[in-house]
Design an enzyme around this catalytic site. Structure first.
Site, PDB file in Angstrom:
ATOM      1  N   GLY A  40       0.865  -1.183   0.000  1.00 33.04           N
ATOM      2  CA  GLY A  40       0.000   0.000   0.000  1.00 33.04           C
ATOM      3  C   GLY A  40       0.893   1.222   0.000  1.00 33.04           C
ATOM      4  CG  HIS A  41       3.917   1.672  -2.282  1.00 36.70           C
ATOM      5  ND1 HIS A  41       4.738   1.197  -3.273  1.00 36.70           N
ATOM      6  CD2 HIS A  41       4.214   0.937  -1.183  1.00 36.70           C
ATOM      7  CE1 HIS A  41       5.500   0.230  -2.791  1.00 36.70           C
ATOM      8  NE2 HIS A  41       5.187   0.045  -1.534  1.00 36.70           N
TER       9      HIS A  41
HETATM   10  P1  IMP Z   1       1.180 -11.318   2.933  1.00 28.49           P
HETATM   11  O1  IMP Z   1       2.221 -10.549   2.198  1.00 28.49           O
HETATM   12  O2  IMP Z   1      -0.222 -10.838   2.648  1.00 28.49           O
HETATM   13  O3  IMP Z   1       1.313 -12.799   2.750  1.00 28.49           O
HETATM   14  O4  IMP Z   1       1.378 -11.061   4.505  1.00 28.49           O
HETATM   15  C1  IMP Z   1       2.531 -11.538   5.214  1.00 28.49           C
HETATM   16  C2  IMP Z   1       2.999 -10.509   6.232  1.00 28.49           C
HETATM   17  O5  IMP Z   1       3.517  -9.367   5.556  1.00 28.49           O
HETATM   18  C3  IMP Z   1       1.900  -9.980   7.157  1.00 28.49           C
HETATM   19  O6  IMP Z   1       2.459  -9.709   8.423  1.00 28.49           O
HETATM   20  C4  IMP Z   1       1.489  -8.682   6.504  1.00 28.49           C
HETATM   21  O7  IMP Z   1       0.910  -7.769   7.411  1.00 28.49           O
HETATM   22  C5  IMP Z   1       2.839  -8.198   6.006  1.00 28.49           C
HETATM   23  N1  IMP Z   1       2.738  -7.280   4.873  1.00 28.49           N
HETATM   24  C6  IMP Z   1       2.465  -7.589   3.583  1.00 28.49           C
HETATM   25  N2  IMP Z   1       2.475  -6.493   2.823  1.00 28.49           N
HETATM   26  C7  IMP Z   1       2.784  -5.466   3.629  1.00 28.49           C
HETATM   27  C8  IMP Z   1       2.999  -4.069   3.410  1.00 28.49           C
HETATM   28  O8  IMP Z   1       2.921  -3.544   2.299  1.00 28.49           O
HETATM   29  N3  IMP Z   1       3.324  -3.337   4.507  1.00 28.49           N
HETATM   30  C9  IMP Z   1       3.463  -3.887   5.734  1.00 28.49           C
HETATM   31  N4  IMP Z   1       3.288  -5.177   5.980  1.00 28.49           N
HETATM   32  C10 IMP Z   1       2.957  -5.963   4.940  1.00 28.49           C
END
Ligand code: IMP
Length: 424
Positions: A40-41
Site C-alpha cells: 500500500g503505497h
Molecule cells: P502477505 O504478504 O499478505 O502474505 O502477509 C505476510 C505478512 O507481511 C503480514 O504480516 C502482513 O501484514 C505483512 N505485509 C504484507 N504487505 C505489507 C505491506 O505492504 N506493509 C506492511 N506489511 C505488509
C-alpha cells in the site's frame, strides 16, 4: 545513476510511495520486482491522496514508464481496478504500464485459501493481507502457477488450470472440508478477467536491458520491507518474496553488476502490521501516541499498525543485507511533540548484550531492547524543506541515527506531501 534500487528497511510501511514518487522525477522507468497488491503505497500530491497497491508509484509522474516484473504476482481484478482509479483521477496511463509474461496471476481461489489458511486453529496466525500472495508464490514453487504467458496459449492455460485445481480441490475438500470448485467456471472466470490484462503483457526483461544499454535511468521499487523478506526477515512472519535489494535482480532480470545505487527508506520510529517479533514495540500510551500522530493504519487492510521506538539493530542489518548507500528518513514530524526519544542500540539476551539481529527467531522473540535516550525537540518540523530549518535537537537525532545505522541520511520527509521534504 542508471539503476537504483529502493527498499524498505523495516517491516514495510516506511513511506516508500512518497519517496518513489519524488525520485521518479529523475528516472525513465520505475519497475516493481516483488510482492503484489499486498503493498500500500500512499502518495500525496497537491493535497490529493493516491494509494497504489500494485502499479509503481512512478505512474504519478507524467510520461514515466512503469514495469511489473516477473517476480511480482498480479491479481488481474486489482490491477484493472487500480488502472480505472488512476484514469478517474485524470492520470494518463496509456502505453505507460507493462507486465511481464512471466509474472504470475493470482487466482480468486488463492485469496480464499490465504484466508482459510490464516483461520486454521492449528496454525499460528501470520496476519497476512489476505490478497492471495502466499498461495500464489507457493503454486509458482510447486510448478502449478499460472504465468500470464499461459493466457496467450489456450491449451496450455486450460491444462495448467486443471492441474492446479485438481490439487486445490483436494485440499479444499480433505483439509478444509469445503466444496470443490468447478473447473469449467474457474477457467471461464480466469479468462474473462485476464483478457483485459493481456494488452499490457510484453517482455519486460528486454525492455529493461535495452533501456539500460541506452543509458536510461531505472528505479527498482521494492515493496514491504527487509524484515519481511522470506529469506532474510523474521520467518515465518514474513511475506512470500525477496524484498531486499537482491530481489531486484531476480524479480526483474537485471544483472547485479548493473545496479549501482541502493536507497533504503526508514521511518523515524518503527511499525509492524501482522504478527511476529518486534523488540521495540510499545504497548502503552507512547505507542498509542505514535499510532495516532503517525496515522498508523494500513493502506491495504486498514489494520492498526503496532508502533515502537527506532530500532538501530534493524537499521544496521538492513544496511548490511541490502548494501544501502543512502538512507531516506521518513515521518520525522510525527515525533514533534515528544519530550524524550528512545533509540534501541542493542539487545539484551539473558543479560548478554548483542548488537546484531539474531539469526534464530526463537532468540529474537526473547531479546529485550537496550535503549539510549535522547532529547526530543518538542517543536515543529512538519513541512520543513531545509536542514537548517530543523531544530538542533532534531538534527542531533538524525546525526545519531545516521552514525549508528552506518549509512548517510540524505533525504528527510517531514510530511506526506511531495513538498514536505528536506534534501541534503
Ligand atoms: P502477505 O504478504 O499478505 O502474505 O502477509 C505476510 C505478512 O507481511 C503480514 O504480516 C502482513 O501484514 C505483512 N505485509 C504484507 N504487505 C505489507 C505491506 O505492504 N506493509 C506492511 N506489511 C505488509
Amino acid at each position: 545513476m542508471p539503476v537504483t534500487v529502493l527498499v524498505g528497511m523495516q517491516w514495510g510501511d516506511e513511506g516508500k510511495g512518497k519517496i518513489v514518487d519524488l525520485i521518479s522525477e529523475d528516472q525513465d522507468i520505475i519497475a516493481r520486482y516483488q510482492g503484489g497488491a499486498n503493498a500500500g503505497h500512499t502518495v500525496v500530491i497537491d493535497g490529493k491522496q493516491y494509494i497504489l497497491h500494485l502499479i509503481p508509484s512512478g505512474i504519478l509522474r507524467e510520461g514515466k514508464k512503469c514495469i511489473i516484473g516477473p517476480g511480482v504476482v498480479v491479481d488481474p481484478a486489482a490491477f484493472l481496478a487500480e488502472i480505472e482509479e488512476l484514469k478517474n483521477a485524470g492520470i494518463d496511463v496509456n502505453g505507460r504500464i507493462t507486465i511481464s509474461p512471466k509474472a504470475h496471476c493470482i487466482l480468486p481461489v488463492n485469496k480464499i485459501l490465504d484466508k482459510a489458511n490464516e483461520d486454521r486453529k492449528s496454525q499460528k496466525k501470520i496476519g497476512t493481507t489476505g490478497k492471495g500472495i502466499g498461495p500464489t508464490y507457493s503454486d509458482k514453487a510447486l510448478r502449478l502457477g499460472i504465468p500470464f504467458a499461459f493466457f496467450l496459449d489456450n491449451t496450455k492455460l486450460e491444462a495448467a488450470l486443471a492441474a492446479s485445481l485438481e490439487r486445490k480441490n483436494s485440499i479444499i475438500e480433505n483439509f478444509y472440508s469445503g466444496e470443490p470448485l468447478d473447473i469449467k467456471s474457474v477457467i471461464r472466470d480466469a479468462k474473462e478477467v485476464a483478457k483485459d490484462v493481456i494488452p499490457f503483457i510484453e517482455d519486460t526483461s528486454q525492455i529493461l536491458a535495452d533501456a539500460i544499454s541506452d543509458g536510461k535511468r531505472v528505479l527498482c521499487e521494492g515493496a514491504q520491507g527487509t524484515m519481511l523478506d522470506i529469506d532474510h526477515g523474521t520467518y515465518p512472519y514474513v511475506t512470500s518474496s525477496n524484498t531486499v535489494s537482491g530481489g531486484a535482480c531476480t524479480g526483474l532480470g537485471i544483472p547485479p553488476k548493473k545496479i549501482d545505487h541502493v536507497i533504503g527508506v526508514i521511518k523515524a520510529y518503527t511499525t509492524r502490521v501482522g504478527e511476529g517479533p518486534f523488540p521495540t514495540e510499545l504497548e502503552d500510551e507512547t505507542g498509542n501516541l505514535l499510532q495516532g500522530e503517525g496515522a498508523e493504519f494500513g493502506a491495504t487492510t486498514g489494520r492498526a499498525r503496532r508502533c515502537g521506538w527506532f530500532d538501530a539493530v534493524v537499521a544496521k542489518y538492513a544496511v548490511r543485507v541490502n548494501g544501502i548507500d543512502e538512507i531516506v528518513l521518513t515521518k520525522l514530524d510525527v515525533l514533534d511533540s515528544f519530550k524524550t526519544l528512545k533509540v534501541c542500540v542493542a539487545y539484551d539476551l539473558d543479560g548478554k548484550r548483542i548488537e546484531s539481529i539474531p539469526d534464530n527467531i526463537s532468540v529474537l522473540e526473547r531479546v529485550k531492547p537496550i535503549y539510549e535516550e535522547l532529547d526530543g525537540w518538542d517543536s515543529k518540523t512538519k513541512g520543513a524543506t531545509s536542514f537548517e530549518e530543523l531544530p538542533q535537537k532534531a538534527r542531533d537525532y538524525i546525526a545519531f541515527l545516521e552514525k549508528i545505522s552506518g549509512a548517510p541520511i540524505k533525504i528527510i520527509s517531514t510530511g506526506p506531501g511531495r513538498e514536505a521534504t528536506v534534501i541534503r
